[in-house]
Structures are given as structure tokens and as C-alpha cells.
Enzyme design. Structure first.
Site, PDB file in Angstrom:
ATOM      1  CB  THR A   1      -7.111   2.308  -4.577  1.00 25.25           C
ATOM      2  OG1 THR A   1      -6.418   1.108  -4.245  1.00 25.25           O
ATOM      3  CG2 THR A   1      -8.410   2.358  -3.789  1.00 25.25           C
TER       4      THR A   1
ATOM      5  CB  SER B   1      -0.897   0.002   1.239  1.00 22.96           C
ATOM      6  OG  SER B   1      -1.541   1.250   1.409  1.00 22.96           O
TER       7      SER B   1
ATOM      8  CE  LYS C   1      -8.366  -3.361  -3.079  1.00 26.18           C
ATOM      9  NZ  LYS C   1      -9.086  -2.399  -2.214  1.00 26.18           N
TER      10      LYS C   1
ATOM     11  CE1 TYR D   1      -6.272   4.543  -1.782  1.00 24.27           C
ATOM     12  CE2 TYR D   1      -4.176   4.848  -0.655  1.00 24.27           C
ATOM     13  CZ  TYR D   1      -5.402   4.222  -0.752  1.00 24.27           C
ATOM     14  OH  TYR D   1      -5.759   3.281   0.175  1.00 24.27           O
TER      15      TYR D   1
ATOM     16  CG  HIS E   1     -11.621   0.641   0.348  1.00 25.62           C
ATOM     17  ND1 HIS E   1     -10.827   1.156  -0.648  1.00 25.62           N
ATOM     18  CD2 HIS E   1     -10.887   0.770   1.482  1.00 25.62           C
ATOM     19  CE1 HIS E   1      -9.690   1.591  -0.149  1.00 25.62           C
ATOM     20  NE2 HIS E   1      -9.696   1.355   1.163  1.00 25.62           N
TER      21      HIS E   1
END
Length: 386
Positions: free
Chosen positions: A156, A107, A252, A130, A276
């Protein structure tokens, strides 16, 4: 090592060993948590067809995800603050995944950095990103992923704004965490966790602190993250990311057929049906309920995976039967990590693989790549195609 027979055993142990604010961060949903609960409950409602007198020899769980050989159709999902479930958590999880033969996704909001993982693993891993307001930071992040030989980028799309998670507010979860009396008392009951955290220098956000403009320490991180998630995110940003990256791109957060078609048009290599983990829009359908319609809409044009509610190998098999080419697990490996560190992540993967292998055999199949809807009992909780 305690006897671990299923993922629930790991969850119970993790709850005992991880400080409440970090355990609740991982094991909670937004608002009423109805979507969080539905992710699991809808899997449990699906029933399987048991077959007999079928040759169960020579079974194989091996398949591919975006061209990468995997030991089973499972990847470790990107999870923020993984390194607060256990010291050096991302490193430990990446090592366990590498040895088992499944992908690990780091992440952006990780404790250990891209460089930390690259230095302590041998095979390429995936990076989740992100779209931030600070586009220069995103560009540098992508360049760092290239330098670390990451083999895929996971973008994401469903975190333009943050969903409200009541437990995080009540626990005072922030960067840095608030040293309330309740939190300090709770930390005193977790000596193993505290000791491990004292042994590592990795207690900040390794991909951000020292890399984002104006963020030199944890005290300046909170304000940066509060304003950086970009509510203006659009499909043109996806195209920009794709061009900047130039490699395998996974999207995602897809829960709608129209968005799935746009994902195909973007040129992405795979999409993940995901809400999520029930942490954003409470009241949205479960991921497994949304999966069949999206597979029917675009499954011949792009790899469709799913994420959310997977707690067993049986859940993986049900997702594959409904058309998923792969699945992602977040909470299960976090439970393992919090319970027993690297050994716990390995045990999580072993449990899921064992359950997947046995259930596939009981349903009359020996090759995961040939599993289809025929293993499901018609009408018994099976999501309807749209």
C-alpha cells in the site's frame, strides 16, 4: 438467518450488531467524506445497455488475477481491525473467501496474525504491507509471509501519513480503545459481539505485538504505530520490497497516470486504482473515474485492478467494462462479517456473484473475460478517457 438480498441489508444488520467505534472505523471517510461518497455515486451514474435475443446459456465468471484462478474478478481487500468487526474476523473471512474461490488479503494491521490464517486455511492467501520506518520489522514480516506460503504481496503506497477521520476521533478509537462512558454504554447494547470477543484470545494486533521491536503489548502499540508510517517512502523502497519478496507484487493506491507508469517501471505484477476508500485525500476523484485513464496509459503492460465504492455485482461489471482485470471489496465483506460472521462474508460473495452473473447476461455477454465498454450506455455517467 435473516433474508439478505443485497449488500445494503448486510450493512444495516452490521450497524446494529457491531460497536459504534468499530462500525464507524470501517464505514467512514476523511474530512467531509466527499470522496468516500463519490466512490459509490459515480458507479451509480454509469448506465448499462440491455440486450435481448442473445443466447445466455453457459455463463462463466471465472478469470485470473496475477495468474491465480478466481471464481469471479473479485478479491477481499486488506482491511485493518477486521477482527474487531467480529471475533476472529480475519480467519472467518479467509475461510469464506477460500471456499468461494476468491483471494483473501490480510492487512498488516490485522487482529489475527499471518500464522493464524495459515494454520486455518489450505490455499495461499495474500499479505498487505506498509513501508515502515522500522525496516527490520518489514523484513521479518516478509519472511513470515514466505513461511506462510503467501502467494502475493500487496504494497500500500497511499498511507505514508494518516488522513483525519472525524468519527474515529469523536469515538475515541485508539489502541487500546478508550473506555469512555459512551463507549461502555454502546458495548452494553451489543451482547452478541461482546460474547464472541470474550471467547477468543485474539484482541490485539497479531502481526505487530511480539514481532515489532519494543511492542510487547497493546499499551506500547499506539506510540509505535503513530511514528512508524514512513513519510519518506519512495520508489526505491518499492524496488527494495520487490527484491526482498521475490514473488508476485501488487501496488495499491495508484490514482495518477504518471504514478501508474512508475508502477510499471518498478516491475510490479499488478496495480490497484484506489483512493483508500475515501479515507485519505478527501476531494480526490473516485476510483472508477480514475480507472479509464490509467487503463489507457498502462493497461497493456500491467494488470490494472480497482478498489473503492464496489457495492454490487453490477459495480464489478462496470469496472471490468472500463478495463479493470479485477476488483477488490472491503466494506461489503466487513458488513457481512459484522452482520453474521463467516456466513455473512459468504452471503456477501454470493450476492455479488449473483448480481454480476445476471447483469452480464442482461447485457448480452456470457464470459466475464470478454466484457468491454460496449455494455455501457455511451455518455451516461461513463468516465471520459484522458
Amino acid at each position: 438467518m435473516p433474508v439478505i438480498t443485497n449488500i445494503e441489508d448486510l450493512r444495516v444488520l452490521a450497524r446494529k450488531r457491531v460497536p459504534r467505534m468499530f462500525y464507524d472505523y470501517a464505514d467512514s471517510g476523511s474530512w467531509t467524506e466527499s470522496t468516500y461518497r463519490a466512490n459509490e455515486a459515480d458507479f451509480q451514474a454509469i448506465k448499462l445497455r440491455q440486450r435481448v435475443a442473445v443466447n445466455m446459456e453457459n455463463r462463466s465468471l471465472r478469470t485470473t488475477m496475477v495468474g491465480q484462478d478466481v471464481a469471479m474478478p473479485v478479491a477481499l481487500a486488506p482491511t485493518g481491525l477486521t477482527g474487531m468487526q467480529h471475533a476472529d474476523g480475519e480467519i472467518l473471512a479467509a475461510r469464506a473467501a477460500e471456499r468461494f474461490g476468491v483471494p483473501f488479503t490480510l492487512s498488516t494491521m490485522s487482529i489475527c496474525s499471518i500464522e493464524d490464517i495459515a494454520a486455518r486455511t489450505h490455499r495461499p492467501f495474500w499479505l498487505q504491507v506498509y513501508v515502515m520506518r522500522d525496516r527490520a520489522f518489514v523484513e521479518r514480516l516478509i519472511d513470515r509471509a514466505k513461511a506462510a506460503r503467501c502467494s502475493a504481496l500487496m504494497l500500500t503506497l497511499d498511507l505514508q501519513i494518516l488522513g483525519q477521520r472525524h468519527k474515529d476521533i469523536k469515538n475515541g478509537l485508539s489502541a487500546p480503545p478508550k473506555p469512555t462512558l459512551a463507549n461502555l454504554i454502546n458495548l452494553a447494547t451489543k451482547p452478541r459481539w461482546c460474547w464472541n470477543m470474550l471467547q477468543t484470545p485474539r484482541r490485539g494486533f497479531g502481526n505487530i505485538v511480539g514481532h515489532a521491536s519494543g511492542v510487547g503489548d497493546l499499551s506500547s502499540l499506539s506510540a509505535w504505530t503513530a511514528e512508524q508510517f514512513d513519510p519518506a517512502l519512495s520508489w526505491s523502497d518499492v524496488e527494495w520490497i520487490k527484491q526482498r519478496w521475490g514473488g508476485k507484487l501488487i501496488l495499491k493506491g495508484i490514482m495518477d497516470e504518471e504514478d501508474a507508469r512508475l508502477a510499471v517501471a518498478s516491475g510490479a505484477d499488478a496495480l490497484i486504482v484506489s483512493n483508500h476508500g475515501g479515507r485519505q485525500l478527501d476531494g480526490a476523484p473516485s476510483s472508477i473515474a480514475a480507472l479509464p485513464g490509467i487503463v489507457d496509459a498502462v493497461g497493456s503492460q500491467i494488470e490494472v485492478w480497482m478498489d473503492g465504492g464496489v457495492r454490487s455485482g453490477q459495480d464489478v461489471l462496470k469496472a471490468v467494462a472500463l478495463g479493470a482485470r479485477g476488483t477488490l471489496i472491503g466494506r461489503p465483506f466487513l458488513y457481512g462479517l459484522g452482520a453474521m460472521g463467516e456466513a455473512g462474508v459468504t452471503r456477501c460473495l454470493e450476492v455479488i456473484a449473483r448480481e454480476l452473473d445476471l447483469t452480464m447476461a442482461f447485457c448480452g455477454h456470457t464470459d466475464i473475460r470478454r466484457v468491454g465498454r460496449d455494455i455501457l450506455l455511451p455518455g451516461a455517467g461513463v468516465p471520459m478517457r484522458r
